[in-house]
Design a protein around this motif. Structure first.
Motif, PDB file in Angstrom:
ATOM      1  N   GLU A   1      15.781 -23.146  -8.274  1.00  0.00           N
ATOM      2  CA  GLU A   1      15.496 -24.102  -9.423  1.00  0.00           C
ATOM      3  C   GLU A   1      16.747 -24.230 -10.470  1.00  0.00           C
ATOM      4  O   GLU A   1      17.188 -25.469 -10.705  1.00  0.00           O
ATOM      5  CB  GLU A   1      14.449 -23.743 -10.114  1.00  0.00           C
TER       6      GLU A   1
ATOM      7  N   THR B   1      16.194 -28.209 -11.401  1.00  0.00           N
ATOM      8  CA  THR B   1      14.770 -28.724 -11.228  1.00  0.00           C
ATOM      9  C   THR B   1      13.743 -28.037 -10.827  1.00  0.00           C
ATOM     10  O   THR B   1      13.964 -27.071 -10.416  1.00  0.00           O
ATOM     11  CB  THR B   1      14.888 -30.187 -10.178  1.00  0.00           C
ATOM     12  N   ARG B   2      12.418 -28.170 -11.350  1.00  0.00           N
ATOM     13  CA  ARG B   2      11.318 -27.230 -11.037  1.00  0.00           C
ATOM     14  C   ARG B   2      11.077 -27.564  -9.690  1.00  0.00           C
ATOM     15  O   ARG B   2      10.714 -28.888  -9.228  1.00  0.00           O
ATOM     16  CB  ARG B   2      10.435 -27.425 -12.075  1.00  0.00           C
TER      17      ARG B   2
ATOM     18  N   PHE C   1       8.049 -25.984  -8.390  1.00  0.00           N
ATOM     19  CA  PHE C   1       6.548 -25.423  -8.483  1.00  0.00           C
ATOM     20  C   PHE C   1       6.054 -25.869  -9.819  1.00  0.00           C
ATOM     21  O   PHE C   1       6.500 -25.468 -10.950  1.00  0.00           O
ATOM     22  CB  PHE C   1       6.226 -24.059  -7.902  1.00  0.00           C
ATOM     23  N   HIS C   2       4.820 -26.094  -9.752  1.00  0.00           N
ATOM     24  CA  HIS C   2       4.036 -26.471 -11.053  1.00  0.00           C
ATOM     25  C   HIS C   2       3.292 -24.853 -11.210  1.00  0.00           C
ATOM     26  O   HIS C   2       2.717 -24.605 -10.189  1.00  0.00           O
ATOM     27  CB  HIS C   2       2.992 -27.394 -11.103  1.00  0.00           C
ATOM     28  N   ARG C   3       3.331 -24.202 -12.048  1.00  0.00           N
ATOM     29  CA  ARG C   3       2.712 -22.844 -12.292  1.00  0.00           C
ATOM     30  C   ARG C   3       1.380 -22.676 -13.219  1.00  0.00           C
ATOM     31  O   ARG C   3       1.762 -23.170 -14.409  1.00  0.00           O
ATOM     32  CB  ARG C   3       3.769 -21.849 -12.586  1.00  0.00           C
ATOM     33  N   THR C   4       0.391 -22.388 -12.699  1.00  0.00           N
ATOM     34  CA  THR C   4      -0.592 -21.769 -13.736  1.00  0.00           C
ATOM     35  C   THR C   4      -0.883 -20.487 -13.436  1.00  0.00           C
ATOM     36  O   THR C   4      -0.386 -19.722 -12.668  1.00  0.00           O
ATOM     37  CB  THR C   4      -1.853 -22.683 -13.541  1.00  0.00           C
TER      38      THR C   4
ATOM     39  N   ILE D   1      -0.269 -22.398  -7.934  1.00  0.00           N
ATOM     40  CA  ILE D   1       0.654 -22.884  -7.982  1.00  0.00           C
ATOM     41  C   ILE D   1       0.846 -24.039  -6.881  1.00  0.00           C
ATOM     42  O   ILE D   1       0.026 -24.038  -5.892  1.00  0.00           O
ATOM     43  CB  ILE D   1       2.262 -22.112  -7.623  1.00  0.00           C
ATOM     44  N   ARG D   2       1.756 -25.026  -7.274  1.00  0.00           N
ATOM     45  CA  ARG D   2       1.665 -26.179  -6.456  1.00  0.00           C
ATOM     46  C   ARG D   2       2.950 -26.822  -6.552  1.00  0.00           C
ATOM     47  O   ARG D   2       3.697 -26.688  -7.623  1.00  0.00           O
ATOM     48  CB  ARG D   2       0.648 -27.148  -6.781  1.00  0.00           C
TER      49      ARG D   2
ATOM     50  N   THR E   1       5.918 -29.400  -7.088  1.00  0.00           N
ATOM     51  CA  THR E   1       6.272 -30.709  -7.826  1.00  0.00           C
ATOM     52  C   THR E   1       6.550 -31.667  -6.843  1.00  0.00           C
ATOM     53  O   THR E   1       6.776 -31.441  -5.695  1.00  0.00           O
ATOM     54  CB  THR E   1       7.438 -30.381  -8.893  1.00  0.00           C
ATOM     55  N   GLU E   2       7.046 -33.057  -7.284  1.00  0.00           N
ATOM     56  CA  GLU E   2       7.168 -34.020  -6.379  1.00  0.00           C
ATOM     57  C   GLU E   2       8.528 -33.626  -5.776  1.00  0.00           C
ATOM     58  O   GLU E   2       9.115 -34.025  -4.749  1.00  0.00           O
ATOM     59  CB  GLU E   2       7.155 -35.378  -7.359  1.00  0.00           C
TER      60      GLU E   2
END
Length: 300
Positions: free
Chosen positions: A41, A46-47, A49-52, A56-57, A59-60
């Motif tokens: 990254e 750029t990111r 993954f989206h992390r919670t 995780i999922r 990103t575009e």
């Protein structure tokens, strides 16, 4: 950690949807996996993954990068196997480009056979009459009707075509005489065009080029439309021989001014040096050569 190893970690995280699961699968510590993703990254700015706290999922940007990473890792594995002398079945994504009508008539049937024989391969077909840059577009194999101008390309000829002048029997039965290229000025002309250049047809006479400036009645940027108009008896057109081969064979169109036909153009199957040894590329090029070599119209 090097870039390739980081890519491997990234692909595994994306596949499993978990840093912890990827660490277990790769026999790494979870912090090492986290560092690998953070390194990528940072390098990419750029990111990925989206992390919670729960999941995780991608990103575009991560989704787009994953597609490239899978191709790169597959190519590396295939290349290493080829150097080691290991025979592997082709797999991964193969990107192929060809002129639109040639691609439809000749290349698509080859792709169909290739996909049937090698279920682990996916093919992205880019049918385009404009020459595309193989590096910028990540193209593996290009079929072009011309000689390659870049010395960094690996190419071999698989046939040849040339420009031919054609009209329907009905049109010719009621049209003025047509024995030389100059006679075209008395005829109704159908011009396949991209509207970027003046309408001119070039012919060969005694080894020299004869340029005939035209005043077409019908211009169109789609070859199929021009062929349809010629079959309907509207006038005379000039296209690549393969584009009207079926119509000439069926008698719908007649080849005229044959003694003035332009030079023959080679059909080239092209790949980048360094990629021609990838198993998916080698096998597909073999399929193209084998299929087109048997075509008596391309190799009379």
């Amino acid at each position: 950690m090097d870039r390739i190893q980081a890519m491997t970690v990234f692909a595994e995280v994306a596949k499993l949807g978990s840093f912890v699961s990827a660490a277990e699968q790769l026999s790494m510590s979870a912090p090492a996996v986290t560092r690998a993703i953070a390194m990528l990254e940072t390098q990419l700015n750029t990111r990925l993954f989206h992390r919670t706290t729960r999941r995780i999922r991608l990103t575009e940007a991560g989704q787009q990068y994953l597609s490239d990473v899978k191709r790169i890792l597959a190519d590396i594995a295939q290349s290493e196997a080829a150097i080691a002398g290991v025979q592997l079945l082709p797999k991964g994504t193969l990107r192929v480009t060809a002129p639109v009508l040639f691609g439809e008539l000749y290349v698509t049937p080859i792709i169909v056979d290739f996909l049937r024989d090698f279920p682990e391969v996916n093919v992205h077909g880019y049918m385009n009459d404009n020459v595309v840059d193989l590096i910028d577009t990540n193209i593996d194999v290009a079929i072009r009707i011309s000689k390659p101008k870049d010395s960094g390309l690996y190419a071999s000829s698989v046939g040849h075509v040339q420009k031919v002048t054609v009209a329907s029997p009905d049109y010719l039965a009621h049209a003025p005489k047509l024995t030389t290229p100059e006679d075209l000025k008395q005829h109704t002309l159908l011009y396949p065009s991209d509207f970027t250049e003046p309408p001119v047809w070039n012919f060969k006479r005694n080894g020299k080029t004869v340029a005939i400036r035209l005043q077409p009645r019908f211009e169109c940027n789609q070859n199929r439309s021009t062929i349809r108009a010629a079959k309907a008896g509207l006038g005379i057109t000039r296209l690549m021989s393969y584009q009207v081969a079926d119509a000439i064979e069926s008698g719908e169109l007649v080849n005229v001014l044959e003694e003035y036909n332009d030079i023959k153009l080679p059909i080239q199957v092209i790949s980048l040096e360094g990629r021609q040894n990838l198993e998916k590329v080698k096998k597909f090029v073999h399929y193209v050569k084998n299929a087109l070599a048997k075509d008596t119209y391309l190799n009379p």
